[in-house]
Design a protein around this motif. Structure first.
Motif, PDB file in Angstrom:
ATOM      1  N   THR A  38       3.562  -4.195   9.312  1.00 19.24           N
ATOM      2  CA  THR A  38       3.723  -3.025   8.435  1.00 19.24           C
ATOM      3  C   THR A  38       2.356  -2.398   8.182  1.00 19.24           C
ATOM      4  O   THR A  38       1.660  -2.782   7.245  1.00 19.24           O
ATOM      5  N   PRO A  39       1.946  -1.432   8.995  1.00 16.42           N
ATOM      6  CA  PRO A  39       0.631  -0.816   8.798  1.00 16.42           C
ATOM      7  C   PRO A  39       0.514  -0.021   7.505  1.00 16.42           C
ATOM      8  O   PRO A  39      -0.584   0.199   7.007  1.00 16.42           O
ATOM      9  N   VAL A  40       1.652   0.425   6.959  1.00 21.65           N
ATOM     10  CA  VAL A  40       1.647   1.134   5.680  1.00 21.65           C
ATOM     11  C   VAL A  40       2.476   0.346   4.677  1.00 21.65           C
ATOM     12  O   VAL A  40       3.622  -0.010   4.950  1.00 21.65           O
ATOM     13  N   HIS A  41       1.891   0.042   3.530  1.00 18.61           N
ATOM     14  CA  HIS A  41       2.609  -0.610   2.424  1.00 18.61           C
ATOM     15  C   HIS A  41       2.046  -0.012   1.143  1.00 18.61           C
ATOM     16  O   HIS A  41       1.033  -0.452   0.612  1.00 18.61           O
ATOM     17  N   HIS A  42       2.718   0.999   0.646  1.00 18.15           N
ATOM     18  CA  HIS A  42       2.195   1.825  -0.438  1.00 18.15           C
ATOM     19  C   HIS A  42       3.065   1.685  -1.682  1.00 18.15           C
ATOM     20  O   HIS A  42       4.264   1.944  -1.644  1.00 18.15           O
ATOM     21  N   LEU A  43       2.458   1.297  -2.809  1.00 20.92           N
ATOM     22  CA  LEU A  43       3.188   1.151  -4.066  1.00 20.92           C
ATOM     23  C   LEU A  43       3.454   2.532  -4.667  1.00 20.92           C
ATOM     24  O   LEU A  43       2.530   3.312  -4.914  1.00 20.92           O
ATOM     25  N   LEU A  44       4.718   2.817  -4.914  1.00 23.61           N
ATOM     26  CA  LEU A  44       5.122   4.103  -5.478  1.00 23.61           C
ATOM     27  C   LEU A  44       5.242   4.005  -7.001  1.00 23.61           C
ATOM     28  O   LEU A  44       5.352   2.908  -7.559  1.00 23.61           O
ATOM     29  N   LEU A 111       6.160  11.009   2.877  1.00 25.32           N
ATOM     30  CA  LEU A 111       4.955  10.883   3.699  1.00 25.32           C
ATOM     31  C   LEU A 111       3.811  11.709   3.115  1.00 25.32           C
ATOM     32  O   LEU A 111       2.666  11.251   3.074  1.00 25.32           O
ATOM     33  N   ASP A 112       4.102  12.910   2.661  1.00 25.43           N
ATOM     34  CA  ASP A 112       3.072  13.761   2.046  1.00 25.43           C
ATOM     35  C   ASP A 112       2.519  13.106   0.787  1.00 25.43           C
ATOM     36  O   ASP A 112       1.306  13.148   0.526  1.00 25.43           O
ATOM     37  N   LEU A 113       3.410  12.513   0.000  1.00 26.63           N
ATOM     38  CA  LEU A 113       2.992  11.854  -1.236  1.00 26.63           C
ATOM     39  C   LEU A 113       2.051  10.689  -0.937  1.00 26.63           C
ATOM     40  O   LEU A 113       1.008  10.530  -1.589  1.00 26.63           O
ATOM     41  N   ILE A 114       2.405   9.879   0.050  1.00 25.47           N
ATOM     42  CA  ILE A 114       1.572   8.732   0.408  1.00 25.47           C
ATOM     43  C   ILE A 114       0.218   9.194   0.936  1.00 25.47           C
ATOM     44  O   ILE A 114      -0.827   8.647   0.591  1.00 25.47           O
ATOM     45  N   ALA A 115       0.241  10.228   1.776  1.00 30.27           N
ATOM     46  CA  ALA A 115      -0.982  10.686   2.435  1.00 30.27           C
ATOM     47  C   ALA A 115      -2.014  11.223   1.456  1.00 30.27           C
ATOM     48  O   ALA A 115      -3.216  11.220   1.742  1.00 30.27           O
ATOM     49  N   THR A 116      -1.592  11.700   0.286  1.00 32.62           N
ATOM     50  CA  THR A 116      -2.550  12.235  -0.682  1.00 32.62           C
ATOM     51  C   THR A 116      -3.521  11.169  -1.185  1.00 32.62           C
ATOM     52  O   THR A 116      -4.661  11.473  -1.517  1.00 32.62           O
ATOM     53  N   SER A 117      -3.089   9.920  -1.218  1.00 35.31           N
ATOM     54  CA  SER A 117      -3.969   8.847  -1.685  1.00 35.31           C
ATOM     55  C   SER A 117      -4.260   7.814  -0.613  1.00 35.31           C
ATOM     56  O   SER A 117      -5.199   7.024  -0.749  1.00 35.31           O
ATOM     57  N   PRO A 119      -4.422   8.237   3.397  1.00 37.19           N
ATOM     58  CA  PRO A 119      -4.235   8.972   4.649  1.00 37.19           C
ATOM     59  C   PRO A 119      -4.280   8.069   5.881  1.00 37.19           C
ATOM     60  O   PRO A 119      -5.180   8.148   6.715  1.00 37.19           O
ATOM     61  N   ASN A 120      -3.288   7.204   5.983  1.00 33.36           N
ATOM     62  CA  ASN A 120      -3.206   6.245   7.089  1.00 33.36           C
ATOM     63  C   ASN A 120      -2.714   6.949   8.349  1.00 33.36           C
ATOM     64  O   ASN A 120      -1.688   7.625   8.318  1.00 33.36           O
ATOM     65  N   PRO A 121      -3.400   6.793   9.505  1.00 31.45           N
ATOM     66  CA  PRO A 121      -2.953   7.440  10.745  1.00 31.45           C
ATOM     67  C   PRO A 121      -1.530   7.062  11.147  1.00 31.45           C
ATOM     68  O   PRO A 121      -0.855   7.841  11.829  1.00 31.45           O
ATOM     69  N   ALA A 122      -1.065   5.881  10.719  1.00 33.32           N
ATOM     70  CA  ALA A 122       0.289   5.446  11.070  1.00 33.32           C
ATOM     71  C   ALA A 122       1.351   6.367  10.481  1.00 33.32           C
ATOM     72  O   ALA A 122       2.476   6.423  10.988  1.00 33.32           O
ATOM     73  N   LEU A 123       1.002   7.103   9.435  1.00 29.60           N
ATOM     74  CA  LEU A 123       1.969   8.034   8.841  1.00 29.60           C
ATOM     75  C   LEU A 123       2.365   9.121   9.831  1.00 29.60           C
ATOM     76  O   LEU A 123       3.479   9.659   9.768  1.00 29.60           O
TER      77      LEU A 123
END
Length: 265
Positions: A38-44, A111-117, A119-123
């Motif tokens: 899981t290259p992206v694991h972002h707490l919402l 995806l936009d929400l995650i990228a604001t904080s 910016p993982n290329p996997a997105l």
């Protein structure tokens, strides 16, 4: 009036948030299936984790097939030391919960929400068509948290989701690796001076820098009798590089504190 107690270490929630920020990759485990990276694991903000997994794998297919019920899963993040220690794992974080698919209509906004904080290329590889160019394509999933546990050399401890949401990663976690590597390779004298703060029984082992945060420095002592971790707390938490540099010199017992300036400050 009694003076406030010294804060010697991050809270459990802060340690977990920092581990999440440092972990470049993690593993997602579901019973009966091979674990998926899981290259992206972002707490919402709602207390769930947004997670990416290989879009054409068995795990993504199983989640889609489960519908609204979802499936039980465990997200495991490993916090490794940036130095080649005898035991490189500093901590493990396990997040258990229900894994569900993200509706296609919600993917772009999330995806936009995650990228604001983050910016993982996997997105950029989420739901982006066929993998004809050989790149892995990812599916976006949501893990609704049921429990969070962190384990390190001191033992295991759980933390409530509310505490996790209220905590923030350590302000130095992004630069910690380079600082520790620099201390080890170019400033062994600093490590040796910090080692004089250790109990006499531990000074006979090999002392290595283990961790650095706004509350203090951690050292790992590798000896014939095993490994021992010791925290050296700062006099007070620090928030910037200048304060961090000064606090480390205080721990070292530097006699020229008033004339010091952090390099690059």
């Amino acid at each position: 009036m009694a003076s406030p107690a010294l804060t010697a270490a991050p809270t459990t929630a802060e340690r977990i948030r920092s581990a999440c920020a440092r972990a470049g990759g993690a593993m997602l485990a579901v019973e009966g299936l091979e674990p998926a990276t899981t290259p992206v694991h972002h707490l919402l903000d709602d207390g769930s984790f947004a997670i990416t997994v290989p879009g054409h794998g068995a795990l993504a297919a199983a989640v889609v097939s489960s519908g609204n019920a979802g499936i039980q899963a465990v997200l495991e993040m490993t916090d490794y030391s940036p130095l080649p220690l005898r035991e490189p794992v500093r901590s493990l974080v396990w997040i258990q919960g229900v894994l569900r698919d993200v509706a296609s209509s919600e993917v772009a906004g999330l995806l936009d929400l995650i990228a604001t904080s983050e910016p993982n290329p996997a997105l950029l590889q989420v739901n982006s068509g066929d993998n004809r160019d050989g790149e892995t394509r990812y599916a976006l999933l949501r893990l609704e948290i049921e429990s969070v546990v962190v384990a390190d050399s001191t033992g295991a401890e759980s933390v409530a989701v509310g505490e996790l949401l209220g905590a923030r990663p350590d302000p130095f976690c992004a630069m910690e690796s380079s600082w520790l590597q620099h201390m080890e390779s170019a400033h062994r004298d600093m490590v040796d001076r910090l080692a004089t703060r250790l109990p006499t029984s531990l000074q006979r082992g090999r002392v290595r820098p283990l961790g650095l945060d706004r509350y203090g420095v951690s050292l790992r002592v590798e000896s014939e009798n095993g490994d021992h971790d010791v925290r050296l707390p700062f006099g007070k938490p620090v928030d910037d590089v200048t304060g961090l540099s000064r606090a480390i010199r205080v721990l070292m017992g530097c006699p020229f504190l008033n004339g010091l300036r952090a390099r690059g400050a």
